[in-house]
Design an enzyme around this catalytic site. Structure first.
Site, PDB file in Angstrom:
ATOM      1  N   ARG A  41       9.249  16.486 109.119  1.00  0.00           N
ATOM      2  CA  ARG A  41       7.951  17.033 108.746  1.00  0.00           C
ATOM      3  C   ARG A  41       7.321  16.275 107.574  1.00  0.00           C
ATOM      4  O   ARG A  41       6.098  16.144 107.516  1.00  0.00           O
ATOM      5  CB  ARG A  41       8.093  18.520 108.417  1.00  0.00           C
ATOM      6  CG  ARG A  41       8.307  19.380 109.650  1.00  0.00           C
ATOM      7  CD  ARG A  41       8.543  20.824 109.304  1.00  0.00           C
ATOM      8  NE  ARG A  41       8.582  21.653 110.505  1.00  0.00           N
ATOM      9  CZ  ARG A  41       8.962  22.911 110.524  1.00  0.00           C
ATOM     10  NH1 ARG A  41       9.353  23.509 109.406  1.00  0.00           N
ATOM     11  NH2 ARG A  41       8.976  23.592 111.651  1.00  0.00           N
ATOM     12  N   LYS A 198      15.980  35.793 126.862  1.00  0.00           N
ATOM     13  CA  LYS A 198      15.426  37.078 127.278  1.00  0.00           C
ATOM     14  C   LYS A 198      14.005  36.968 127.812  1.00  0.00           C
ATOM     15  O   LYS A 198      13.164  36.275 127.227  1.00  0.00           O
ATOM     16  CB  LYS A 198      15.442  38.058 126.098  1.00  0.00           C
ATOM     17  CG  LYS A 198      16.841  38.446 125.625  1.00  0.00           C
ATOM     18  CD  LYS A 198      16.757  39.465 124.496  1.00  0.00           C
ATOM     19  CE  LYS A 198      18.141  39.906 124.060  1.00  0.00           C
ATOM     20  NZ  LYS A 198      18.076  40.934 122.982  1.00  0.00           N
ATOM     21  N   GLY A 351      12.410  24.838 119.290  1.00  0.00           N
ATOM     22  CA  GLY A 351      13.560  24.225 118.631  1.00  0.00           C
ATOM     23  C   GLY A 351      14.663  23.792 119.578  1.00  0.00           C
ATOM     24  O   GLY A 351      15.180  22.663 119.489  1.00  0.00           O
ATOM     25  N   GLY A 374       6.508  28.526 116.658  1.00  0.00           N
ATOM     26  CA  GLY A 374       5.795  29.766 116.980  1.00  0.00           C
ATOM     27  C   GLY A 374       4.361  29.531 117.401  1.00  0.00           C
ATOM     28  O   GLY A 374       3.837  30.225 118.284  1.00  0.00           O
TER      29      GLY A 374
END
Length: 397
Positions: A41, A198, A351, A374
């Site tokens: 980053r 999930k 990730g 996100g």
């Protein structure tokens, strides 16, 4: 998507002698001694900073780091290690400035790093008074942190509302361009791979993509729930039986458009969740009560690879098996190499996806690797991110 771009402002000479405030994403991992353990980053932030310096601006850069307590700067929350690394990358000293909200001294041609912005009271709540103070520090506000674009905070959204000029830095602009190319203006067929443990964590993504994609490939625990919805046995695999109706609804929504959710025809199973567990390939219909599905089988992997080879656009979020264990990594590797070999424009994010890309060494063969986490997932859900929304509003105003 109409936005102002920092590169255009620099090219047209509008940045010289101006005060430029860059919101970067410098949230890097640190070890116990405070050393940066992975600096991607920081390196990714350098082009915007160099662009501003080369254009003759007085440059201020800030970022969050970790989860500090507002109003309290602890040593472990300081951007000092980032200032050191930026100094090395830029080949010049980058001073670190604390208590900067009420004023920053920096001359054209120089750059300073402003201490962890989440220490400022009101940052996370997007306090308007704080946002106006930050906006007053600069002539040009540059958002270059896609990883924070889904958060409406003072340095990601509020300051962008009130700064004299607001624009997207090169990193954020590249993310916007890649996502637009993949989702808003895709070359068909558009294939999305959505995998994870999930369905519940990615149900809105699946429902949103089901309205747009031509093939929706599901993997991991998500695939187990879809297999159950298709009437197949899953043994003691990770599964969400209560979400079978939602999985069926996604399958039906795709079918109504003439699109498809490919269901595995074979799987790799084990009796234990261990790296050295005995891996057995079985037809999907033959999974036993004591089996755990830990990967897709070779027939399924080849079937999906064939679909990826003829895709026009590929969106990839999540490995299709427990790729960390070599015995259960073959499905993800086959998918990864098919994406790398495809002529399609590919965009990958998340990730675990990035870890899989690194494991199989295909970084250079992916069209665009998103750093968003996100934010990437929220775009897949069909949401407009606050930071991008304000960029669009300011481009019109």
């Amino acid at each position: 998507m109409k936005i102002k771009r920092f590169a255009d402002l620099c090219a047209s000479g509008q940045v010289r002698d101006k005060r430029v405030f860059i919101r970067a994403d410098l949230n890097v991992p640190l070890d116990e001694a405070g050393n940066i353990t992975e600096d991607t980053r920081v390196r990714a932030s350098v082009p915007a900073i160099r662009m501003a310096l080369d254009a003759g601006a007085a440059v201020m850069v800030t970022s969050h780091l970790g989860r500090p307590t507002e109003g309290e700067l602890k040593p472990e929350d300081s951007l000092a290690p980032v200032a050191k690394r930026l100094s090395e990358l830029l080949g010049r000293e980058v001073p670190l400035v604390a208590q900067w909200v009420d004023g920053v001294t920096v001359s054209p041609g120089d750059v300073v790093l402003l201490e962890n912005c989440r220490v400022n009271k009101g940052e996370k709540k997007n306090d308007e008074a704080l946002a106006k103070k930050i906006a007053a520090l600069c002539d040009i506000f540059v958002h270059d942190a896609f990883g924070t674009a889904h958060r409406a905070e003072a340095t990601t959204h509020g300051a962008a509302r009130f700064a004299p000029v607001t624009c997207a830095g090169p990193l954020l602009a590249a993310e916007i361009d890649a996502l637009t190319r993949a989702l808003a203006e895709p070359k068909r067929p558009l294939v999305a791979i959505v995998a994870g443990s999930k369905v519940s964590t990615k149900l809105t993504i699946l429902e949103s993509l089901a309205k747009n994609v031509d093939q929706l490939v599901v993997g991991g625990g998500i695939a187990n729930t879809f297999m159950l919805a298709a009437g197949l046995p899953v043994g003691k695999s990770l599964v969400e039986a209560d979400l079978v109706p939602q999985a069926k609804a996604v399958i039906d929504a795709m079918a109504a458009r003439g699109a498809e959710v490919p269901i595995p025809v074979d799987v790799v199973v084990a009796r234990e969740f261990k790296a050295d567990a005995l891996a057995t390939v079985k037809d999907a219909k033959d999974v036993a009560a004591e089996d755990m599905i830990l990967d897709i089988g070779p027939q399924t992997a080849q079937m999906l690879a064939d679909k990826l080879k003829v895709a026009g656009t590929i969106v990839w979020n999540g490995p299709v098996g427990v790729f960390e264990f070599d015995a259960f990594s073959k499905g993800t590797e086959t998918i990864a190499r098919a994406i790398a070999a495809s002529d399609a424009f590919s965009i990958a994010g998340g990730g675990d996806t990035l870890a899989a890309i690194a494991k199989f060494g295909i970084e250079r063969d992916i069209g665009y690797i998103s750093t968003g986490g996100g934010a990437f997932l929220e775009v897949l859900e069909g949401k407009t991110l606050p930071a991008i929304e304000v960029l669009m509003q300011r481009a019109e105003g």
